[in-house]
Scaffold this active site. Sequence first.
Site, short mmCIF file in Angstrom:
data_model
loop_
_atom_site.label_atom_id
_atom_site.label_comp_id
_atom_site.label_asym_id
_atom_site.label_seq_id
_atom_site.Cartn_x
_atom_site.Cartn_y
_atom_site.Cartn_z
N GLU A 115 11.55 -2.56 16.15
CA GLU A 115 10.47 -3.45 15.68
C GLU A 115 11.02 -4.59 14.86
O GLU A 115 12.11 -4.46 14.31
CB GLU A 115 9.51 -2.65 14.77
CG GLU A 115 9.09 -1.36 15.38
CD GLU A 115 8.35 -0.45 14.41
OE1 GLU A 115 8.01 -0.88 13.30
OE2 GLU A 115 8.12 0.70 14.81
N ASP A 119 9.05 -10.16 6.95
CA ASP A 119 9.48 -10.45 5.58
C ASP A 119 8.27 -10.81 4.73
O ASP A 119 7.92 -11.98 4.56
CB ASP A 119 10.49 -11.61 5.60
CG ASP A 119 11.32 -11.62 4.33
OD1 ASP A 119 11.18 -10.68 3.52
OD2 ASP A 119 12.10 -12.57 4.15
N TYR A 228 2.64 -0.82 10.63
CA TYR A 228 3.75 -0.19 11.35
C TYR A 228 4.01 1.28 11.03
O TYR A 228 5.00 1.83 11.44
CB TYR A 228 5.03 -0.98 11.15
CG TYR A 228 5.32 -1.37 9.71
CD1 TYR A 228 5.53 -0.42 8.74
CD2 TYR A 228 5.36 -2.72 9.34
CE1 TYR A 228 5.79 -0.77 7.43
CE2 TYR A 228 5.62 -3.08 8.04
CZ TYR A 228 5.83 -2.11 7.09
OH TYR A 228 6.08 -2.46 5.80
N CYS A 427 25.11 -35.15 -19.24
CA CYS A 427 24.96 -36.44 -19.90
C CYS A 427 24.61 -36.13 -21.35
O CYS A 427 23.60 -35.47 -21.62
CB CYS A 427 23.84 -37.24 -19.23
SG CYS A 427 23.33 -38.63 -20.26
S1 IVH Z 1 8.94 1.08 8.22
C1 IVH Z 1 9.53 4.64 4.93
N1 IVH Z 1 8.71 -1.04 9.69
O1 IVH Z 1 10.81 -3.43 5.00
C2 IVH Z 1 9.65 3.18 5.14
N2 IVH Z 1 9.12 -1.34 7.38
O2 IVH Z 1 13.24 -3.03 3.45
C3 IVH Z 1 8.91 2.77 6.34
N3 IVH Z 1 9.17 -3.71 6.69
O3 IVH Z 1 9.49 -1.22 2.62
C4 IVH Z 1 9.00 1.33 6.54
N4 IVH Z 1 8.77 -4.58 8.66
O4 IVH Z 1 7.99 -3.19 3.43
C5 IVH Z 1 8.93 -0.58 8.45
N5 IVH Z 1 8.44 -2.83 11.15
C6 IVH Z 1 8.64 -2.37 9.92
C7 IVH Z 1 8.81 -3.23 8.81
C8 IVH Z 1 9.06 -2.68 7.55
C9 IVH Z 1 8.98 -4.85 7.37
C10 IVH Z 1 9.44 -3.66 5.22
C11 IVH Z 1 8.71 -2.57 4.47
C12 IVH Z 1 9.81 -1.74 3.87
C13 IVH Z 1 10.92 -2.72 3.80
C14 IVH Z 1 12.27 -2.07 3.66
#
Ligand code: IVH
Length: 670
Positions: A115, A119, A228, A427
């Site tokens: 996936e 951001d 997600y 300066c």
């Molecule tokens: S799954 C148990 N799927 O990335 C954690 N996270 O750096 C499950 N994020 O905290 C997260 N896209 O806020 C997941 N397709 C995606 C995501 C995603 C962005 C974020 C999310 C997570 C952070 C980790």
Amino acid sequence: MNRKEAKARIAELSAELARHNHNYYVLNNPEITDFQYDLLMMELGELEKKFPEFAVSTSPTQNVGSDLAPAQQFEQFPHKYPMLSLTNSYSIGEVSSFSERVSKGTDIPFTFSCELKFDGTAICLTYKNGKLERALTRGDGTKGDDVTRNVLQIPSIPHTLKEGTGYPDEFEIRGEIYMPYKAFDKLNRQRELDEEQPFANPRNAASGSLKLLDPKAVKGRGLECTLYHLLTDNPVASTHTEALSLASQWGLPVSEHIKECRSVEEVEKYILYWDTRRKELPYATDGIVIKVNQLPVQTSLGYTAKSPRWATAYKFKPEEAKTKLLSIDYQVGRTGAVTPVANLEPVQLSGTKVKRASLHNWDQIKLMDIHTGDYVYVEKGGEIIPKITRVALDDRGFDIVPVEFPQTCPVCGTPLVKDEEEAKHFCPNSDLCPPQIKGKFLHFVGRKAMDINAGEATVEQLYNKGYIKDLADLYTLTKEQLLTLDKWKEKSADNFLKSLEQSRKVPFERVLFALGIRYIGETTAKNLAGEFGNIDAIANATREQLLATEEVGDKLADSIISWFSNPQHASAVDRLRAAGLQMEVDASNKVIESEILKGKTVVISGNFSISRDDMKTLIERHSGKVGSSISGNTTYMVAGEKCGPSKLEKATKLGVEIISEEEFFKIINE
Ligand code: IVH
């Protein structure tokens, strides 16, 4: 590295990471790139592995950064299941290792769900009987801020699910709230018009918008959501992709770019594809998330304290672009620092056209051997203005010209001085150089200083029209003058004059801070005001008297003496006094509840059940002094949640008594 060095480095890294977490999650204003952050985290992780005796459960490697709003602006609720983070990988080799780890942990055949890694900022939605019941931010992973009222303003999040689609009575679904580039550009353009600091990137804008206190204001921010991770008490599907496809049928927003991959090779293809194609997406992504698709395998793999063992994030290298360096401008900042800014041949980077980039300082120009006419690589970090990272030497032509750093201030012509400590040119003409004068006005009108209704553009216009030269000139401005400013109407002029009038009541300590005397921060201004009582006593104080004040060191004492010895400054103070500003402490204003902390200096570190400002007020109300750093004079250090490890270490070294918030309350309530 020996044990002692490792211990010190672990403390240093932990404190640094705690600060970056706060900048990122709470202030939405990161100082470093995600990549630099990950490097620090990796270094800490490695050291903790080598020296497990110094690995503590409160380490940033073991806890997710907290986005909980300060001063409990939102009600907080516990998460039913902890909200964790993801491990990061930067190479396909690391993805292979992840796959091998999974293989070792299960006998069941598995595939991957690949996936996009959006951001934005994480959100957890609870639906009950088809209705959105609650939306929580990630918070500290165990409890989050309740932002339901704000989330209800995001059009892609349904308030009610599609009838008859078979959704469970109650479930949680997690995802990301993000701001598409278009909405981000619109918001920043508006913020510039409104004289507000623009957001550095769409992530910060999304996270800041989600935490607005007025839900109506959230509506216009153009936020979107993608979900997600479905969490149900009883399984609704056997794979993650099936679960998401069900969620989509119930009416929930799920990304259309999710793909099931059967091997690491297929994952690699997906990564390579999106590494280029992501530039065409209307929103920011910072990597790919690779999850084990089979839910029973996920369950058997489980979680570490910080992340699931069944998923990892492949982070994209920060996007860079190559372009030609056309010329360099030298900007003089509010403090007199001269910053080289590159003018570039416009180039597309992370969804925006880049024409300018920062070069930081002369040392960097020399280090990279930059010439005008060179092709250079630009990269977006945490800041708004991208930076030049290196020269494309292979593309160097014959039309290059060496860079010559100016010897004199490009605005006022004064010879520049180099501050070796900060590797910057300055300066020194602080009283007469226009950008520095404007900077002084901006500091003076700031919220923590005189809190006057004026921003950068207003100060710029007032100065350019010749209405203000000296701080006190603000108090002689007339409505007629204000109405000559661009886009100013009766109402803006009245608001300005009203805030000017109110600023006459601003307490002396803030007036002292507002004067912009170098090195006087909010805390030292408070300490000086408390110690001397009025401006004349400070102006006439000897070096020894100044040094006896809490937190006043040599640099600050010299700065105060030199500032007041300038007759121009003395007359500025006289004019401000004549304008009605508070030049002495108003004793009647001070609420003293007890003298229990008299003669004691208290330093606070970390988070408390009340805001940090309230903690400081309490210390003062009980006659104590607030210290901003640990020293031999510190009586107590109150250690809150996530207290800085370097402060703890220093306090222990200096034999300062470390007390908890509860102990502090006990002392003052005695
Ligand atoms: S799954 C148990 N799927 O990335 C954690 N996270 O750096 C499950 N994020 O905290 C997260 N896209 O806020 C997941 N397709 C995606 C995501 C995603 C962005 C974020 C999310 C997570 C952070 C980790």
